[in-house]
Design a protein around this motif. Structure first.
Motif, PDB file in Angstrom:
ATOM      1  N   ARG A   1       1.866 -19.929  -4.972  1.00 26.50           N
ATOM      2  CA  ARG A   1       1.287 -20.365  -3.702  1.00 26.50           C
ATOM      3  C   ARG A   1       0.736 -21.786  -3.812  1.00 26.50           C
TER       4      ARG A   1
ATOM      5  N   ILE B   1       3.400 -15.173  -0.390  1.00 27.62           N
ATOM      6  CA  ILE B   1       2.109 -14.652   0.079  1.00 27.62           C
ATOM      7  C   ILE B   1       2.263 -13.185   0.491  1.00 27.62           C
ATOM      8  N   ALA B   2       3.367 -12.871   1.156  1.00 29.95           N
ATOM      9  CA  ALA B   2       3.599 -11.500   1.611  1.00 29.95           C
ATOM     10  C   ALA B   2       3.825 -10.557   0.435  1.00 29.95           C
ATOM     11  N   GLU B   3       4.478 -11.043  -0.625  1.00 26.86           N
ATOM     12  CA  GLU B   3       4.804 -10.201  -1.765  1.00 26.86           C
ATOM     13  C   GLU B   3       3.689 -10.101  -2.791  1.00 26.86           C
ATOM     14  N   ALA B   4       2.689 -10.985  -2.701  1.00 30.71           N
ATOM     15  CA  ALA B   4       1.618 -10.979  -3.690  1.00 30.71           C
ATOM     16  C   ALA B   4       0.871  -9.646  -3.668  1.00 30.71           C
ATOM     17  N   PRO B   5       0.576  -9.099  -4.831  1.00 31.27           N
ATOM     18  CA  PRO B   5      -0.165  -7.830  -4.863  1.00 31.27           C
ATOM     19  C   PRO B   5      -1.534  -7.988  -4.246  1.00 31.27           C
ATOM     20  N   SER B   6      -1.964  -6.980  -3.514  1.00 30.36           N
ATOM     21  CA  SER B   6      -3.287  -7.021  -2.898  1.00 30.36           C
ATOM     22  C   SER B   6      -4.357  -6.901  -3.965  1.00 30.36           C
ATOM     23  N   ARG B   7      -5.460  -7.535  -3.719  1.00 33.65           N
ATOM     24  CA  ARG B   7      -6.556  -7.503  -4.696  1.00 33.65           C
ATOM     25  C   ARG B   7      -7.259  -6.146  -4.648  1.00 33.65           C
TER      26      ARG B   7
END
Length: 232
Positions: free
Chosen positions: A97, A226-232
């Motif tokens: 990102r 951004i869409a594929e990034a794992p959620s925190r």
């Protein structure tokens, strides 16, 4: 038996990755004698590796203390070696990102400068090679054509700083090859067509269209990460 150069590379890669992964945290002391014992290498090999890590901002020698691990604020974040280490670390999506946001400010300008110049044709040729590789489902050829595309786009600008930045972009692209990242690294025809749109605009000499196409290309890629990034 590993060569001295191979031993040095192994020590450098391991220590660098440990720092970037957070196994070694800022303020930790790296003691050459301990590293030498762990890897079974000479102190001179360790010192050479630490000198490189210092040049990249990952460590700092302190008198009467030793070699301290430094935080990310001092790292050479555009250096291909650091990009490779971060690309293999939990910071993979963050780095993508960050650098895609930087590329949004660089590649559209590079495309406008490349438009109509002698470096335009290689940009389109690389995009067409991406389409060909996509049709053959050849991920390796797709990646190599993608690397050539962005290098041609940046070097074709005639701007020496953009040309230097090509190495950073190549290193970033090559961090996407892990099999565990197939959802990200699936080489799609849609992406190749966005590259072709940039290539067609630069060959036509349309600087405004080239900048717009390059901006769209990088923005879509950023949004995908951004869409594929794992959620925190």
């Amino acid at each position: 038996m590993p060569t001295a150069r191979g031993l040095y590379a192994h020590v450098l890669e391991t220590l660098g990755q440990r720092i970037v992964d957070g196994v070694l945290v800022p303020g930790d002391v790296v003691r050459p004698e301990h590293v030498a014992d762990e890897f079974g290498v000479s102190r001179s090999v360790v010192r050479e590796a630490l000198r490189v890590l210092q040049s990249l901002g990952l460590v700092e020698p302190r008198q009467r203390v030793g070699t301290l691990v430094r935080g990310i604020a001092t790292w050479e974040l555009l250096a291909p070696t650091v990009i490779r280490w971060r690309g293999a670390s939990p910071a993979y999506f963050v780095q993508q990102r960050e650098l895609l946001e930087l590329r949004l400010g660089v590649e559209p300008v590079a495309a406008s400068l490349t438009a109509g110049g002698p470096g335009a044709t290689p940009v389109l040729e690389a995009a067409r090679d991406m389409l060909d590789a996509c049709g053959r489902q050849d991920g390796h050829a797709y990646l190599e054509a993608d690397v050539r595309f962005h290098r041609a786009l940046l070097t074709g600008s005639g701007n020496a700083v953009f040309t230097h930045f090509a190495g950073t972009v190549e290193a970033l692209l090559r961090t996407r090859t892990s099999e565990s990242r197939d959802p990200i690294t699936g080489w799609t025809r849609e992406a190749a067509l966005r590259h072709e749109a940039v290539g067609l605009a630069v060959v036509d000499g349309d600087a405004e269209a080239a900048a717009a196409a390059a901006s769209a290309l990088v923005r879509v890629t950023r949004d995908e990460f951004i869409a594929e990034a794992p959620s925190r």
